[in-house]
Every structure is written in structure tokens, then in C-alpha cells.
Scaffold this active site. Structure first.
Site, PDB file in Angstrom:
ATOM      1  N   LYS A 206       9.329 -28.527 -28.404  1.00 22.72           N
ATOM      2  CA  LYS A 206      10.698 -28.035 -28.250  1.00 22.72           C
ATOM      3  C   LYS A 206      11.115 -27.263 -29.506  1.00 22.72           C
ATOM      4  O   LYS A 206      11.594 -26.147 -29.437  1.00 22.72           O
ATOM      5  CB  LYS A 206      11.645 -29.214 -27.984  1.00 22.72           C
ATOM      6  CG  LYS A 206      13.090 -28.807 -27.898  1.00 22.72           C
ATOM      7  CD  LYS A 206      14.012 -29.973 -27.621  1.00 22.72           C
ATOM      8  CE  LYS A 206      15.450 -29.531 -27.792  1.00 22.72           C
ATOM      9  NZ  LYS A 206      16.435 -30.583 -27.593  1.00 22.72           N
ATOM     10  N   GLU A 212       2.721 -32.662 -36.541  1.00 25.18           N
ATOM     11  CA  GLU A 212       1.486 -33.030 -35.838  1.00 25.18           C
ATOM     12  C   GLU A 212       1.044 -31.913 -34.900  1.00 25.18           C
ATOM     13  O   GLU A 212      -0.129 -31.514 -34.879  1.00 25.18           O
ATOM     14  CB  GLU A 212       1.709 -34.305 -34.995  1.00 25.18           C
ATOM     15  CG  GLU A 212       1.953 -35.567 -35.795  1.00 25.18           C
ATOM     16  CD  GLU A 212       3.426 -35.830 -36.035  1.00 25.18           C
ATOM     17  OE1 GLU A 212       4.219 -34.859 -36.129  1.00 25.18           O
ATOM     18  OE2 GLU A 212       3.793 -37.005 -36.146  1.00 25.18           O
ATOM     19  N   GLY A 267      14.083 -33.734 -25.770  1.00 26.49           N
ATOM     20  CA  GLY A 267      12.612 -33.782 -25.763  1.00 26.49           C
ATOM     21  C   GLY A 267      12.068 -34.765 -24.734  1.00 26.49           C
ATOM     22  O   GLY A 267      11.165 -34.450 -23.960  1.00 26.49           O
ATOM     23  N   ARG A 268      12.626 -35.984 -24.704  1.00 28.29           N
ATOM     24  CA  ARG A 268      12.083 -37.005 -23.796  1.00 28.29           C
ATOM     25  C   ARG A 268      12.564 -36.823 -22.352  1.00 28.29           C
ATOM     26  O   ARG A 268      12.212 -37.612 -21.488  1.00 28.29           O
ATOM     27  CB  ARG A 268      12.408 -38.405 -24.324  1.00 28.29           C
ATOM     28  CG  ARG A 268      13.875 -38.653 -24.597  1.00 28.29           C
ATOM     29  CD  ARG A 268      14.090 -39.930 -25.401  1.00 28.29           C
ATOM     30  NE  ARG A 268      15.473 -40.052 -25.866  1.00 28.29           N
ATOM     31  CZ  ARG A 268      15.951 -39.520 -26.970  1.00 28.29           C
ATOM     32  NH1 ARG A 268      15.171 -38.786 -27.759  1.00 28.29           N
ATOM     33  NH2 ARG A 268      17.210 -39.694 -27.315  1.00 28.29           N
ATOM     34  N   GLU A 353      13.659 -44.586 -27.519  1.00 28.39           N
ATOM     35  CA  GLU A 353      14.193 -43.507 -28.358  1.00 28.39           C
ATOM     36  C   GLU A 353      15.641 -43.202 -27.930  1.00 28.39           C
ATOM     37  O   GLU A 353      16.465 -42.816 -28.740  1.00 28.39           O
ATOM     38  CB  GLU A 353      13.315 -42.252 -28.266  1.00 28.39           C
ATOM     39  CG  GLU A 353      13.462 -41.334 -29.463  1.00 28.39           C
ATOM     40  CD  GLU A 353      12.484 -40.159 -29.478  1.00 28.39           C
ATOM     41  OE1 GLU A 353      12.622 -39.246 -28.644  1.00 28.39           O
ATOM     42  OE2 GLU A 353      11.588 -40.140 -30.340  1.00 28.39           O
ATOM     43  N   HIS A 384      -4.484 -60.536 -16.667  1.00 28.08           N
ATOM     44  CA  HIS A 384      -5.603 -61.159 -17.378  1.00 28.08           C
ATOM     45  C   HIS A 384      -5.472 -60.959 -18.876  1.00 28.08           C
ATOM     46  O   HIS A 384      -6.446 -61.110 -19.611  1.00 28.08           O
ATOM     47  CB  HIS A 384      -6.926 -60.592 -16.858  1.00 28.08           C
ATOM     48  CG  HIS A 384      -7.104 -60.867 -15.398  1.00 28.08           C
ATOM     49  ND1 HIS A 384      -7.668 -62.027 -14.928  1.00 28.08           N
ATOM     50  CD2 HIS A 384      -6.727 -60.160 -14.304  1.00 28.08           C
ATOM     51  CE1 HIS A 384      -7.662 -62.006 -13.598  1.00 28.08           C
ATOM     52  NE2 HIS A 384      -7.079 -60.887 -13.204  1.00 28.08           N
ATOM     53  N   LYS A 512       9.841 -38.870 -41.168  1.00 29.90           N
ATOM     54  CA  LYS A 512       9.271 -37.512 -41.197  1.00 29.90           C
ATOM     55  C   LYS A 512       9.417 -36.905 -42.587  1.00 29.90           C
ATOM     56  O   LYS A 512       8.486 -36.315 -43.132  1.00 29.90           O
ATOM     57  CB  LYS A 512      10.012 -36.602 -40.206  1.00 29.90           C
ATOM     58  CG  LYS A 512       9.635 -36.799 -38.759  1.00 29.90           C
ATOM     59  CD  LYS A 512      10.309 -35.725 -37.911  1.00 29.90           C
ATOM     60  CE  LYS A 512      10.280 -36.051 -36.450  1.00 29.90           C
ATOM     61  NZ  LYS A 512      11.011 -35.131 -35.610  1.00 29.90           N
TER      62      LYS A 512
HETATM   63  O1  F6P Z   1      10.198 -37.260 -33.555  1.00 35.83           O
HETATM   64  C1  F6P Z   1      10.760 -37.478 -32.319  1.00 35.83           C
HETATM   65  C2  F6P Z   1      10.764 -36.229 -31.497  1.00 35.83           C
HETATM   66  O2  F6P Z   1      11.747 -35.372 -31.949  1.00 35.83           O
HETATM   67  C3  F6P Z   1      10.944 -36.542 -30.021  1.00 35.83           C
HETATM   68  O3  F6P Z   1      12.258 -36.730 -29.673  1.00 35.83           O
HETATM   69  C4  F6P Z   1      10.296 -35.360 -29.394  1.00 35.83           C
HETATM   70  O4  F6P Z   1      10.006 -35.591 -28.033  1.00 35.83           O
HETATM   71  C5  F6P Z   1       9.071 -35.223 -30.258  1.00 35.83           C
HETATM   72  O5  F6P Z   1       9.528 -35.529 -31.554  1.00 35.83           O
HETATM   73  C6  F6P Z   1       8.396 -33.879 -30.244  1.00 35.83           C
HETATM   74  O6  F6P Z   1       9.262 -32.859 -30.624  1.00 35.83           O
HETATM   75  P1  F6P Z   1       8.927 -31.346 -30.339  1.00 35.83           P
HETATM   76  O7  F6P Z   1       8.816 -31.152 -28.874  1.00 35.83           O
HETATM   77  O8  F6P Z   1      10.057 -30.571 -30.943  1.00 35.83           O
HETATM   78  O9  F6P Z   1       7.609 -31.021 -31.006  1.00 35.83           O
END
Ligand code: F6P
Length: 550
Positions: A206, A212, A267-268, A353, A384, A512
């Protein structure tokens, strides 16, 4: 809104719980043979049995009164009509617009967002058709065989869960891979399985600033360029899903290959937007549209059904009931469908979240528990592993059983066994086994009185443990859409009752920022002393034990 704990409906429920805690679920069923008929609901192809809960009709009324007092219906209207419900970030949360099938405009800042939504869906359709029919080719003219989704959090968990859930509908030529972890092993092990000539990378972020994702995307790009491909070939092999077109072009992805969405999509909650492209590539656009329509049906239900028959509101009220009045801090999700194996992980982000918050909308601290810990694995595997604790441990763990009745892979007696296990678990959790029943069973199998006495405490089950059971006919794109939207709206209804903001996530920011500065220190390689003793010690020890020390 008034602090929920100060509402008379809240106090009333607290008093009522004392009375309810003295009645067992077995007794509720013995007292009322209509219970299954009374406590069931149905919407958008999902049937809910909530009779195995510590509730009576009186409890239900009191819970509904709480939802009324917390203005849940008005809050749903505010959500669906694009009001600023994300108060800290001052924006709407309009994931419902992404799956809206009606013809009314949906306004954000005086502008109808629907033409843009439809335009992105149209472009997604053209792109997915071209990749799926083989007319989109890689730099040596071969059709795409592998799609690698690079993203994390909402840009990974949603598409991953849904691609897995709808695997029986997947395109035969396309293998879909997901890379999320910044641990290089995730990318390296994936790249070993694919060929640069026929691989399409979808960089999903987003913000397009997530460390990452950008690190994985850079390394994927280098791997691609280490083949015979040139810079000009990147356009055939990299697409971006983002709200940030500047960062996408700065990264080197042609914005013709970018599918956009908007800051009013959390995002979620973004699986319904361009973030769903990997899913659409897998199942095709027609089925992706069915997926959207299932969610739309659930949205319509959430917004229009009266509270008493409202599925997401009912699930939310039960969570509030156990979380706040019975002290149950966790919630188990047990899908009896192997294709839903990532559903609990997806729900963890969605619920934890969203509702892992300690302040109300106005910033004042909450005085009650908010979002519970959500966890789970598919049945029958969980049985199990950890079900022992759910049956006989000391914690009360409300459970949602989810069962798709018709298998997409009918095979002998497998499905009957799966169903039998699902229904057996909720029965066992509720009924338990008392000393008399145990003794009768043990006598039948020839146990002596001494042995019965010795094992009685260990082998009796208290039971009295609540659960919901959700049934769908079959796990299709449409029912999956409805199921996800059900939980999204449940999470919203909980937040509405707790008066918290489910749409921000400030709690992830500190980690972060610290990771960024620790990374600089690791790169610097000198001994550090500016943190607490433990963190300094760990960094310095790591520097010594690797070849990173300057
Ligand atoms: O760190 C949490 C977060 O902001 C989530 O809410 C989001 O889904 C995820 O990181 C990834 O964010 P992006 O889509 O901006 O890379």
C-alpha cells in the site's frame, strides 16, 4: 460516546453473568428443546448455530441492548457511507466500496469513488486475462508460469489465504508463490523454484515504503537482471499494487504496470482492491467478481439486518460477552476445511491489528479488555495438538468451528469423517463427561472400582465450553467472500461497542523505527552503548559472533 463500562446495559450484563455462570450449557439444553432453532441465523450462504453458548433469550436481549446503546447501527451506516471512521488518520474505511454492486455513488471528499474502483477492476481484468491466456509473455516470448507475490501483512496474508482457499479454482499453468519475510531464505527458496523467463513478480505494498517488501523486491529484481534479461525487460516481469505511484516509479516499475488503490483502504482490508490481483490471476476475474459479490451480500446484511438477526453483530456480541464478562482472553478459530488452513493467520491480522487497542476514539484509556488473542489451525489437526487444553485446561476458550459441508475433492469417507469430527468437538466441549458417565463407561470396559477412582479426576471433562458453528455449502469464491466480510464486519461491530478505532495501527511503528536505527548500527559495525543493557548486549554479541564487526 459514553465509556461503555459506564452504560447501564454494561452493568446489567455484569450482574446477569453472575447468574448465568451458575447454569451449565447442558442445563440450558435440558431446559429448552427449541434452543437450536432459537439461536441460529443465516445470511449470504452462511449458517450460524450459536446455541452452544452461555446465553438465554434474556442474555441475548441484554447484549442487543448494549449494541443499541453503543449505536452499532448508526456506526455501520457511517462506515458504509464513507464518513471519517478512522479518526486518528482522519479518513473513511471504505473497503465496502471495493465490492459494492449497487448503482448509487459513494462519496469521499465530494467525489464519487466508484468510477475509479470500476476502472481498476477493468484493468485488473485485462491484465489477468492476458497473463492467463498466455498472450502476456516474458522477455523470451514464453507465457508466464509462475507468479511471485512480494508483500507483507495485509499485502500478503489476504491474497495468500484466499489463493490457498480457492486452490481448486486455480489456473492450471500458473503456480503462485508468496514471499513476505525479510529473512532472505524466504526469497531464495522461492527463486530456486522459478525461471526468470516465465516469472511475474507482483510487488504489493500500500505505502511502497515497507522495508521487508522493498528489500525482497530489490533482491528479486537483481536476480532477474542476473539472468539474460535487460532493464527494458523489467516491464514484462514486474507489476506493482500500491497507492504510491511516485515510489513505484522510483523503484523502477513502469506505472503502466501499476494497479492503484486509495488511502481509504486499510492494509488488512485491501484484499478486495488491486491487492487482490494475485488472487484474480489465480482464479480469473469472473470468479474474483463472484468473490466480491459474496462480500457485498454480507455487507448488505450487516448494514440492513436488524441487530437481533444480524450475523456479524451476533458474533461480535458473543466475543464481547466472553472477553469482557467471562474473562476469556483468547478466541480459537477452527476451520474444518484444509483449504482454509491460512484463515486463522489471516484473522489474526484482521482482528488483532484492528482491535488491539488501549484507548477510546477520544484518546482516553479503556477500562475493559479489547481484542482477544485469535489463534487456530485447521481441523482435524488441532485436535491432535492443542485441543487437550481447550477441553481440560484452565482457560475458557470460545471457539468458532467453520465447516464447508461439500468437499471439493470427494474421496471415500473422508468428508463424512471430517464432518463427524467437527460436530464431535463442539459436542464434547459443551457436554464434557461427568464422573457418573465415566464410571459407567469404564465399568463396561471392565475397569475395577479402584482404577475408576484413581482415574476419575483425570478422565472427567468439565465440558461447559462454548462454541459457534458456521456452515457453508461449499467453499466457493462467493462463500469465501461472504465469510471474510462476516469477520471484517464482526471486528467493526466489536470496535463500535468498545469505542475504539479499528482502522489504525500505531503500535507497529515503534518497532519499525527502532529496527531502522539498529540496522544502521549493525551496518556501522562498532560496539553500541545507546540502548538498554540487554539490547546493547545482544547487538554487540551478534556483531562479535558474525563477521559484521568493524
Ligand atoms: O506494519 C503493519 C502494516 O502497516 C500493515 O497494516 C500492513 O498491512 C503491512 O504493514 C504492509 O504494509 P504495506 O502494504 O504498506 O507494505
Amino acid at each position: 460516546m459514553k465509556n461503555p463500562v459506564e452504560l447501564e446495559q454494561w452493568r446489567d450484563l455484569a450482574e446477569h453473568q453472575e447468574k448465568m455462570s451458575r447454569i451449565t450449557l447442558r442445563e440450558h439444553f435440558a431446559n429448552d428443546n427449541q434452543r437450536f432453532d432459537t439461536f441460529q441465523l443465516q445470511a449470504a450462504g452462511i449458517f450460524l448455530d450459536f446455541s452452544k453458548n452461555h446465553i438465554t433469550q434474556e442474555t441475548h436481549k441484554k447484549l442487543l441492548a448494549l449494541a443499541e446503546a453503543c449505536d452499532v447501527p448508526a456506526k455501520f451506516n457511517a462506515l458504509f457511507s464513507g464518513e471519517i471512521v478512522n479518526t486518528t488518520e482522519q479518513r473513511p474505511a471504505l473497503h465496502s466500496a471495493l465490492r459494492y454492486q449497487g448503482s448509487e455513488p459513494i462519496m469521499v471528499e465530494g467525489r464519487d469513488v466508484m468510477p475509479d474502483v470500476r476502472d481498476v477492476l477493468k484493468r485488473m481484468g485485462q491484465f489477468t486475462d492476458a497473463v492467463r491466456d498466455g498472450s502476456w509473455t516474458g522477455f523470451t516470448g514464453k507465457p508466464i508460469t509462475d507468479v511471485v507475490n512480494i508483500g507483507i501483512g495485509g499485502s500478503d496474508l489476504g491474497p495468500l489465504m484466499a489463493v490457498e482457499a480457492l486452490a481448486p479454482f486455480a489456473h492450471e499453468r500458473l503456480s503462485i508463490h508468496f514471499v513476505s519475510n525479510v529473512d532472505g531464505s524466504h526469497l531464495v527458496s522461492t527463486l530456486k523454484k522459478v525461471n526468470p523467463e516465465t516469472t511475474l513478480f507482483i510487488v504489493a505494498s500500500k505505502t511502497f515504503t515497507t522495508q521487508e517488501t522493498l528489500t525482497n523486491a530489490q533482491s528479486a529484481r537483481s536476480w532477474f537482471l542476473d539472468s539474460d534479461a535487460t532493464e527494458a525487460d523489467v516491464a514484462k516481469h514486474f507489476a506493482a499494487l500500491s497507492t504510491n505511484s511516485e515510489a513505484v516509479s522510483a523503484f523502477g516499475i513502469n506505472t503502466d504496470n501499476m494497479f492503484g488503490f486509495w488511502d481509504w483502504v486499510g492494509g488488512r482490508y485491501s484484499l478486495w482492491s488491486a491487492i487482490g490481483l494475485t488472487l484474480a490471476l489465480s482464479i480469473g476475474m469472473k470468479r474474483f467478481e463472484q468473490f466480491l459479490s459474496g462480500a457485498y451480500e454480507m455487507d448488505q446484511h450487516a448494514q440492513n439486518a436488524p441487530l437481533a438477526t444480524n450475523l456479524p453483530v451476533t458474533l461480535a456480541l458473543l466475543t464481547v460477552w466472553y472477553n469482557n464478562f467471562w474473562g476469556a482472553p483468547s478466541h480459537l478459530i477452527a476451520p474444518y476445511d484444509q483449504y482454509l488452513h491460512r484463515f486463522p493467520a489471516y484473522l489474526q491480522q484482521l482482528t488483532m491489528e484492528s482491535n488491539g487497542k488501549s484507548v477510546h476514539h477520544d484518546g482516553t484509556p479503556v477500562e475493559m479488555a479489547t481484542g482477544p488473542v485469535v489463534w487456530g489451525e485447521p481441523g482435524t489437526n488441532g485436535q491432535h495438538a492443542y485441543f487437550q487444553l481447550v477441553h481440560q485446561g484452565t482457560h475458557l476458550i470460545p471457539t468458532d468451528f467453520i465447516m464447508a459441508l461439500e468437499s471439493l475433492n470427494p474421496l471415500g469417507i473422508h468428508q463424512e469423517l471430517l464432518m463427524a469430527n467437527c460436530f464431535a468437538q463442539s459436542e464434547a466441549l459443551m457436554m464434557g463427561k461427568n464422573a457418573e458417565e465415566l464410571s459407567a463407561d469404564m465399568k463396561l470396559s471392565g475397569a475395577s472400582d479402584d482404577e475408576i477412582a484413581r482415574l476419575s479426576g483425570h478422565r472427567t471433562f468439565q465440558g461447559n465450553r462454548p462454541s459457534n458453528t458456521l456452515l457453508v455449502q461449499q467453499l466457493t469464491p462467493k462463500t469465501l467472500g461472504a465469510l471474510i466480510a462476516l469477520y471484517e464486519q464482526k471486528v467493526f461491530a466489536e470496535a463500535a461497542i468498545w469505542d475504539i478505532n479499528p482502522f489504525d495501527q500505531w503500535g507497529v511503528e515503534l518497532g519499525k523505527a527502532l529496527a531502522k536505527s539498529i540496522h544502521e548500527e549493525i551496518q556501522g559495525g562498532s560496539t553500541v552503548d545507546k540502548h538498554d543493557a540487554s539490547t546493547n548486549g545482544l547487538i554487540n554479541r551478534a556483531l562479535k559472533m558474525t563477521n559484521l564487526q568493524a
